[in-house]
Design an enzyme around this catalytic site. Structure first.
Site, PDB file in Angstrom:
ATOM      1  N   TYR A 155       0.954  -1.208  -0.020  1.00 32.12           N
ATOM      2  CA  TYR A 155      -0.063  -0.038   0.044  1.00 32.12           C
ATOM      3  C   TYR A 155       0.955   1.062   0.067  1.00 32.12           C
ATOM      4  O   TYR A 155       0.593   2.283  -0.777  1.00 32.12           O
ATOM      5  CB  TYR A 155      -0.736  -0.105   1.241  1.00 32.12           C
ATOM      6  CG  TYR A 155      -1.753   1.069   1.691  1.00 32.12           C
ATOM      7  CD1 TYR A 155      -3.047   1.202   0.889  1.00 32.12           C
ATOM      8  CD2 TYR A 155      -1.497   2.259   2.317  1.00 32.12           C
ATOM      9  CE1 TYR A 155      -3.998   2.256   1.148  1.00 32.12           C
ATOM     10  CE2 TYR A 155      -2.241   3.061   2.712  1.00 32.12           C
ATOM     11  CZ  TYR A 155      -3.451   2.953   2.097  1.00 32.12           C
ATOM     12  OH  TYR A 155      -4.554   4.133   2.311  1.00 32.12           O
ATOM     13  N   PRO A 182      -4.194  12.078   5.010  1.00 31.85           N
ATOM     14  CA  PRO A 182      -4.835  11.868   6.204  1.00 31.85           C
ATOM     15  C   PRO A 182      -4.175  11.006   7.091  1.00 31.85           C
ATOM     16  O   PRO A 182      -3.392   9.948   6.527  1.00 31.85           O
ATOM     17  CB  PRO A 182      -6.216  11.399   5.758  1.00 31.85           C
ATOM     18  CG  PRO A 182      -6.172  11.090   4.233  1.00 31.85           C
ATOM     19  CD  PRO A 182      -4.584  11.247   3.796  1.00 31.85           C
ATOM     20  N   CYS A 183      -4.600  10.858   8.480  1.00 32.23           N
ATOM     21  CA  CYS A 183      -4.169  10.096   9.355  1.00 32.23           C
ATOM     22  C   CYS A 183      -5.405   9.162   9.384  1.00 32.23           C
ATOM     23  O   CYS A 183      -6.271   9.049   8.447  1.00 32.23           O
ATOM     24  CB  CYS A 183      -3.999  10.735  10.956  1.00 32.23           C
ATOM     25  SG  CYS A 183      -5.548  11.731  11.281  1.00 32.23           S
TER      26      CYS A 183
END
Ligand code: NAP
Ligand code: GDP
Length: 340
Positions: A155, A182-183
């Site tokens: 990923y 983003p987290c």
């Protein structure tokens, strides 16, 4: 495919040319963030045309299907959310699929966006793609600084290459293709399947089952298992906050450099604290125990949102407990149609 605002073709073109209105294609529009965007656009950006698509509209791993989608929609802007997505355990077992599917999807979407003259594409990276061995806090300049955590290298490398592609499209054609980082995101419409999900939806689903199974056992005797040591640290963002930031980015973020979308560093919590917040939302009376035989993943990925704060100083994030309460409520009310 779901056009959000219905209007005649004539109305659309009149509005589009008079107002510089954007036609925004949202890939991955049927997922966690896509569904949050559908809510958030009604708060802030109703003047644009938004088209939400999922894999049933077009399999974006397929080049022809992707081109056909762009031919049909003719977007001026793209929010590119579509991806093979999953939590730690799904990543650990499927690195090759995460790598290949995401490489294919990203290449098809970016090339189609270029061929159709799209004015901006915003793709999603993730704070979990940053180097494993690093200094903290992590910032936007560090995406390529060393190997990612071995649990999710498939990923991670696919996502890192979006940033490389964005730069190359800009260098060769001047495209404004950018990315946000983003987290860990959670909220309504998440993927709640424990075997593939991220930690919060996985825990919500498992805790619901624990509370409702074995009615003969008193709840205070039940034990909820937190996978791993419970010690890793994570920043979590509510999907609706993420959606509001994406809408701002469509209109206002001009750079091709990535932008971290995360809560502040002091709002980082341990996995055990996240489990406690889920337990509180359910008013769970039993005990939480940690199963240290299960993997912890990366210990922490603390990211700095200083760049976001400099561009948008007054943004208010939803409190973690409120967002967990909303997600649990949504799960209970929508379980029949949810990804469980
Ligand atoms: P999600 O809920 O799992 O949704 C994934 C979306 O991608 C769905 O709409 C799905 O369509 C679509 N999709 C998957 N494979 C596809 C294919 N072959 N062709 C077309 N569409 C496909 O994901 P999410 O959590 O909203 O994530 C959105 C973005 O944020 C992703 O890029 C992800 O990497 C990134 N991100 C997520 C997190 C997180 O914690 N969730 C954190 C950081 C970054 P169908 O449902 O119709 O199949
Ligand atoms: P990550 O943030 O990218 O590592 O992915 P996750 O959202 O899957 O979070 C993984 C962290 O949560 C690891 O430390 C896991 O050990 C821990 N964890 C605890 N319970 C669960 C669970 O039910 N599902 C998942 N996915 N992780 C869990």
């Amino acid at each position: 495919m779901v056009p959000h605002h219905f209007m005649s073709i004539k109305q659309f073109f009149v509005l589009f040319f008079l107002s510089g209105m954007k036609k925004v294609l949202v890939t991955g529009g049927t997922g966690l963030v896509g569904n949050a965007l559908k809510i958030a656009i009604n708060e802030t950006s109703p003047e644009n045309e938004w088209v939400f698509v999922g894999s049933r509209d077009a399999d974006l791993t397929n080049e022809e299907a992707t081109k056909a989608l762009f031919d049909l929609v003719k977007p001026t802007h793209v929010v590119h959310l579509a991806a093979m997505v999953g939590g730690l355990f799904h990543n650990m077992n499927n690195n090759l699929d995460f790598l290949r599917k995401n490489l294919q999807i990203n290449d098809n979407v970016l090339q189609s966006a270029y061929e159709h003259g799209c004015l901006k594409v915003i793709s999603c990276l993730s704070t979990c793609i940053f180097p494993d061995k690093t200094t903290y806090p992590i910032d936007e300049t560090m995406v390529h600084n060393g190997p990612p955590h071995p649990s999710n290298y498939g990923y991670s490398y696919a996502k890192r290459l979006i940033d490389v592609q964005n730069r190359a499209y800009h260098e060769k054609y001047g495209c404004i293709f950018t990315s946000v980082i983003p987290c860990n995101i959670f909220g309504p419409h998440d993927n709640y399947k424990p075997e593939v999900s991220h930690v919060i939806p996985g825990m919500i689903n498992r805790m619901y089952k624990l509370i409702h199974e074995n009615a003969d056992i008193q709840e205070k005797e039940k034990m909820f298992v937190v996978y791993g040591s419970g010690k890793p640290l994570r920043q979590f963002i509510y999907s609706l906050d993420m959606a509001r930031l994406l809408i701002w980015a469509v209109d206002c973020y001009k750079s091709i450099d990535p932008l971290i979308l995360s809560v502040d560093e002091e709002n980082e919590v341990t996995i055990l604290e996240a489990a406690e917040a889920v337990a509180k939302a359910f008013d769970f009376k039993g005990k939480l125990i940690c199963d240290t035989s299960k993997a912890d993943g990366q210990y922490k990925k603390t990211a700095s949102n200083r760049k976001l704060r400099s561009l948008l100083p007054n943004f208010q994030f939803t409190s973690f407990q409120d967002a967990i309460n909303d997600s649990v409520k949504w799960f209970i009310e929508n379980m029949k149609n949810a990804r469980v």
